[in-house]
Design an enzyme around this catalytic site. Structure first.
Site, PDB file in Angstrom:
ATOM      1  N   SER A 146      26.385 -22.494 -32.631  1.00 46.48           N
ATOM      2  CA  SER A 146      26.730 -21.112 -33.177  1.00 46.48           C
ATOM      3  C   SER A 146      27.910 -21.195 -33.930  1.00 46.48           C
ATOM      4  CB  SER A 146      26.596 -19.796 -32.048  1.00 46.48           C
ATOM      5  OG  SER A 146      27.025 -18.839 -32.811  1.00 46.48           O
ATOM      6  N   LEU A 163      23.440  -3.485 -33.836  1.00 42.73           N
ATOM      7  CA  LEU A 163      22.515  -3.778 -34.703  1.00 42.73           C
ATOM      8  C   LEU A 163      21.309  -4.729 -34.262  1.00 42.73           C
ATOM      9  CD1 LEU A 163      24.691  -3.939 -38.057  1.00 42.73           C
ATOM     10  CD2 LEU A 163      23.351  -1.762 -37.069  1.00 42.73           C
ATOM     11  N   SER A 185      21.719  -7.973 -32.808  1.00 41.90           N
ATOM     12  CA  SER A 185      21.823  -9.427 -33.061  1.00 41.90           C
ATOM     13  C   SER A 185      21.015 -10.276 -32.253  1.00 41.90           C
ATOM     14  CB  SER A 185      23.530 -10.006 -32.842  1.00 41.90           C
ATOM     15  OG  SER A 185      23.886  -9.728 -31.665  1.00 41.90           O
ATOM     16  N   ASP A 227      13.548  -3.695 -31.122  1.00 45.62           N
ATOM     17  CA  ASP A 227      14.487  -4.685 -31.521  1.00 45.62           C
ATOM     18  C   ASP A 227      13.618  -5.825 -32.432  1.00 45.62           C
ATOM     19  OD1 ASP A 227      16.181  -3.093 -30.754  1.00 45.62           O
ATOM     20  OD2 ASP A 227      17.377  -4.547 -29.437  1.00 45.62           O
TER      21      ASP A 227
HETATM   22  P1  ADP Z   1      23.226  -6.640 -30.097  1.00 48.49           P
HETATM   23  O1  ADP Z   1      23.071  -5.152 -30.184  1.00 48.49           O
HETATM   24  O2  ADP Z   1      23.930  -7.206 -31.070  1.00 48.49           O
HETATM   25  O3  ADP Z   1      21.887  -7.338 -29.887  1.00 48.49           O
HETATM   26  P2  ADP Z   1      23.259  -7.779 -27.135  1.00 48.49           P
HETATM   27  O4  ADP Z   1      24.224  -7.445 -26.183  1.00 48.49           O
HETATM   28  O5  ADP Z   1      22.026  -7.302 -27.104  1.00 48.49           O
HETATM   29  O6  ADP Z   1      23.994  -7.020 -28.704  1.00 48.49           O
HETATM   30  O7  ADP Z   1      23.347  -9.294 -27.705  1.00 48.49           O
HETATM   31  C1  ADP Z   1      24.306  -9.961 -28.118  1.00 48.49           C
HETATM   32  C2  ADP Z   1      24.517 -11.350 -27.520  1.00 48.49           C
HETATM   33  O8  ADP Z   1      23.235 -12.163 -28.252  1.00 48.49           O
HETATM   34  C3  ADP Z   1      25.657 -12.179 -27.950  1.00 48.49           C
HETATM   35  O9  ADP Z   1      26.431 -11.767 -26.756  1.00 48.49           O
HETATM   36  C4  ADP Z   1      25.069 -13.631 -27.831  1.00 48.49           C
HETATM   37  O10 ADP Z   1      24.837 -13.980 -26.208  1.00 48.49           O
HETATM   38  C5  ADP Z   1      23.979 -13.290 -28.656  1.00 48.49           C
HETATM   39  N1  ADP Z   1      23.789 -13.811 -29.836  1.00 48.49           N
HETATM   40  C6  ADP Z   1      23.702 -12.702 -30.822  1.00 48.49           C
HETATM   41  N2  ADP Z   1      23.805 -13.480 -31.966  1.00 48.49           N
HETATM   42  C7  ADP Z   1      24.498 -14.653 -31.922  1.00 48.49           C
HETATM   43  C8  ADP Z   1      24.988 -15.669 -32.609  1.00 48.49           C
HETATM   44  N3  ADP Z   1      24.730 -15.612 -34.090  1.00 48.49           N
HETATM   45  N4  ADP Z   1      25.196 -16.797 -32.172  1.00 48.49           N
HETATM   46  C9  ADP Z   1      25.183 -16.988 -30.747  1.00 48.49           C
HETATM   47  N5  ADP Z   1      24.723 -16.089 -29.800  1.00 48.49           N
HETATM   48  C10 ADP Z   1      24.442 -14.762 -30.500  1.00 48.49           C
HETATM   49 MG    MG Z   2      20.284  -6.666 -28.183  1.00 42.95          MG
END
Ligand code: ADP
Ligand code: MG
Length: 697
Positions: free
Chosen positions: A385, A444, A446, A491
């Site tokens: 990542s 958002l 991720s 989502d």
């Molecule tokens: P969000 O609102 O962004 O979805 P979440 O807590 O549901 O927040 O998810 C975030 C988690 O997803 C991060 O802590 C990580 O574990 C994983 N994640 C999201 N994007 C990435 C990325 N680009 N690289 C690695 N892990 C990611």
């Molecule tokens: Mg999430």
């Protein structure tokens, strides 16, 4: 910095073509093109001659209005060298900077404002006297030319001082001294006539601690040492056909930064995507070998001989791809073979309605997560990542079941593999780099973007078919059961099924979707409070439990089936929570209509109700959200604003009049920062397509 800044300038005609190509108003182009430099001008009336064929500039020189740009057609000093007979403009005139001052005060955080002091000295001289005439004067009566240049420089210096006082970020001068193969006149003459005066003009900015950009076309190698000596910061437009980039970088890379670099003579008008991409990458490598020091862009204002496609497709995606490909090589060696992407999302209405099987109006946004992958012979998945600078790997033959807490980011892709394997789908190992522009843990989504991009990659490598709906459900299962985050379906559905130009109305009970085309003239703007949240379990689970309790008390399967009359029979915390959900669910349908119709009054009212409910009934608003809400609504041009995602900090969303996004961003950011000390991130988003493989441009 994760990428080089870019800057695309265009003539009025090309601007119209580009706007048509994107389907946006011309004033939105800088934003759409991701421009970082904003040039502000003096405002003055632009008289034209009787038949409208000549327009006169501030100094009295005339320009042919029938051409796309720069055809000189009237020189006020053509027949007389009496400088006192010329009606010299007054640089101290009131009102000259009014428009500039407005722009300066409304600039966004990523915008660098410079005054447009084009045709600043030599060009100004020939535009007043005529090109051939001034070239002869330079030989025959250099003293007179010096007098002419002194008067011009005095005006430019006076204007520059006013711009500095108005708060510009730097100086921008334009003056062409070069032809394709040499200087237009000798370096000796340049040093006598131009250099001291240009130095005095630069000094206004340099003395104020501001950088100076100089645009000069042509081969000006002979005077580069002089320009460095008088303090030049940034050289534009570094045309590749006249200033070899490798040479420039080696000789001047430590002394100058560069702006421009992609040929408007050759590459952009004639090249296909492949050619443009290669030129862009070469330019970035050569002029910014350390990854900085270059504002990348066409080597001139783009004119209409460039196909709009060529002018827009090239560097933004390709820069990101170039960076990701470089990371892939570094981490795994060689090149990725396949690319997938999946967008983040912002809910436009419908907080916490998804797990109550209600409606949500969601926007798949132009921020997304990429996976660049190369299949492996074995069944190992190795991931890197770029966002977290972290590696994870797992063996597809031994994907542990459950019990993971999402403590490792690898649980998300591993969970996807687990959910797909449970469906007996063939999965292949791969090496992959993950790169995301969705802010992590800001609401958002991720996490869904990561899951969906990974799922699409597994699908492509495994060579099987599966609808976006089903893929989304399996990704949700991964997050629910493997990661242990009990999220609804919103989502993943949004990430898989988004459609460019549309919001998506999702019915979380039957999982049907309907695209809602957004009315012209309104943009969604993300306002990130930069106060992060923790959601796995905790408050989110508590809200969900109260809703289930409410539904049980009311004897309905889900709150989707409850009405306000039902809710009135409840009491205490359960009642408050249920009242919000039932109201919010109704607002989703109303908001879909309002956004499609562009009904600003309704949008504002629905947003206000949604936020009030989130604050008072569902109690998911943190102090930073309250402050952000105030700041957003106080900004001129804001139509409505509300929470986004699950609440408890993170991002919010505002609806803003198109063309006002910069102003809203500036005003909101300043206000919020003053009150919280936090620096928010505020940016407009567009509706993007859902998860898919991505062509390599
Ligand atoms: P969000 O609102 O962004 O979805 P979440 O807590 O549901 O927040 O998810 C975030 C988690 O997803 C991060 O802590 C990580 O574990 C994983 N994640 C999201 N994007 C990435 C990325 N680009 N690289 C690695 N892990 C990611
Ligand atoms: Mg999430």
């Amino acid at each position: 910095m994760d990428r080089l800044p870019v800057q695309t300038n265009y003539t009025a005609k090309m601007g119209r073509l580009l706007a048509e190509h994107f389907g946006v108003p011309v004033e939105e182009l800088p934003d759409r093109l991701d421009n970082h430099l904003l040039r502000v001008d003096i405002s003055y009336p632009r008289p034209v001659n009787e038949d409208g064929t000549i327009e006169f500039d501030w100094w009295g020189a005339g320009w042919d209005t029938r051409t796309e740009g720069y055809w000189h057609s009237f020189a006020p000093l053509k027949d007389s060298r009496d400088l006192d007979r010329l009606a010299w403009p007054n640089p101290e005139a009131a009102g000259l900077l009014d428009a500039a001052v407005r722009t300066i005060s409304a600039r966004g955080a990523d915008t660098f404002v410079v005054p447009n002091l084009g045709m600043c000295l030599f060009e100004r001289a020939w535009s007043l006297r005529g090109f051939e005439a001034v070239m002869m004067d330079m030989i025959e009566r250099p003293e007179w030319v010096e007098e002419l240049l002194d008067r011009i420089a005095a005006s430019q210096i006076a204007l520059s001082k006013r711009f500095v006082a108005a708060g510009v970020d730097g100086g921008y001068f334009g003056d062409d001294y070069g032809a394709q193969r040499s200087m237009l006149f000798s370096p000796r003459l340049w040093r006598r006539l131009i250099k001291p005066r240009l130095a005095a003009m630069f000094a206004v900015f340099l003395d104020a601690g501001l950088p100076v950009i100089l645009h000069s076309d042509g081969d000006i190698r002979a005077i580069l040492p002089d320009l460095v000596e008088i303090g030049l910061t940034t050289l534009n437009p570094v045309q590749p056909e006249v200033l070899e980039h490798i040479w420039l970088s080696r000789e001047y890379g430590s002394k100058l930064s560069f702006y421009g670099g992609i040929s408007t003579q050759d590459v952009l008008p004639t090249g296909n995507a492949e050619v443009i991409r290669a030129a862009t990458i070469a330019c970035a490598r050569q002029l910014a070998p350390g990854g900085t020091g270059l504002l990348l862009g066409p080597s001139h204002r783009m004119q209409s001989d460039i196909p709009p496609r060529s002018g827009t497709r090239c560097w933004r995606p390709s820069m990101r791809q170039e960076r990701v490909a470089r990371l892939f090589k570094e981490k795994f060696g060689g090149e990725p073979a396949l690319w997938s992407r999946a967008p983040g999302r912002v809910d436009l209405m419908g907080s916490h309605t998804d797990y109550n099987l209600g409606f949500v109006l969601t926007l798949s946004i132009s921020r997304d997560t990429w996976v660049a992958a190369r299949p492996r012979e074995d069944r190992i998945v190795r991931l890197y990542s770029a966002n977290l600078d972290s590696r994870e790997s797992f063996d597809l033959r031994a994907i542990a079941v459950r019990g993971n807490s999402g403590a490792r980011w690898g649980d998300y892709p591993r969970g996807v593999a687990w959910a797909l394997a449970a469906e007996r789908l063939p999965l292949g190992g791969f090496d992959g780099v993950i790169h995301s522009t969705v802010p992590i843990r800001s609401g958002l989504s991720s996490s869904a973007a990561l899951e969906c991009a990974v799922a699409v990659m597994f699908r492509a490598l495994g060579g099987w078919e599966m609808s976006g709906e089903r893929l989304a459900r399996l990704c949700q299962r991964a997050e629910n059961e493997y990661v242990g985050m009990n999220c609804g379906i919103l989502d993943q559905f949004s990430s898989c099924l988004g459609r460019a130009g549309c919001a998506l109305l999702l019915d979380c009970r039957d999982l049907s979707t309907r695209p809602v085309r957004l009315a012209e003239g309104i943009r969604a703007v993300i306002c990130d409070t930069k106060s992060p949240r923790e959601l796995v379990g905790g408050e989110y689970g508590a809200r969900r439990a109260r809703c289930e309790e409410g539904a049980a008390l009311l004897g309905v399967r889900a709150l989707r089936d409850a009405t306000m009359a039902h809710v009135a029979t409840l009491s205490g915390e359960v009642r408050k929570r249920c009242e919000f959900i039932v109201g919010e669910n109704e607002r989703v349908l109303a908001m879909s209509d309002a956004l499609a119709a562009g009904d600003r009054g309704a949008i504002g009212r629905l947003c206000a109700e949604s936020f009030a409910g989130a604050r008072d009934l569902y109690e998911i608003c943190s102090p930073s959200m309250l402050t952000m809400m105030e700041a957003m609504m106080a900004a001129p041009g804001a139509i409505g604003a509300r929470q986004a995602g699950a609440g408890f900090g993170g991002c919010m969303v505002a609806f803003v009049e198109t063309g006002k996004t910069d102003e809203v961003a500036a005003a909101t950011s300043e206000d919020y920062n003053k009150k919280t000390g936090l620096t928010p991130e505020i940016y407009p988003v567009e509706a993007a397509d859902g998860a898919a493989l991505m062509p390599v441009v």
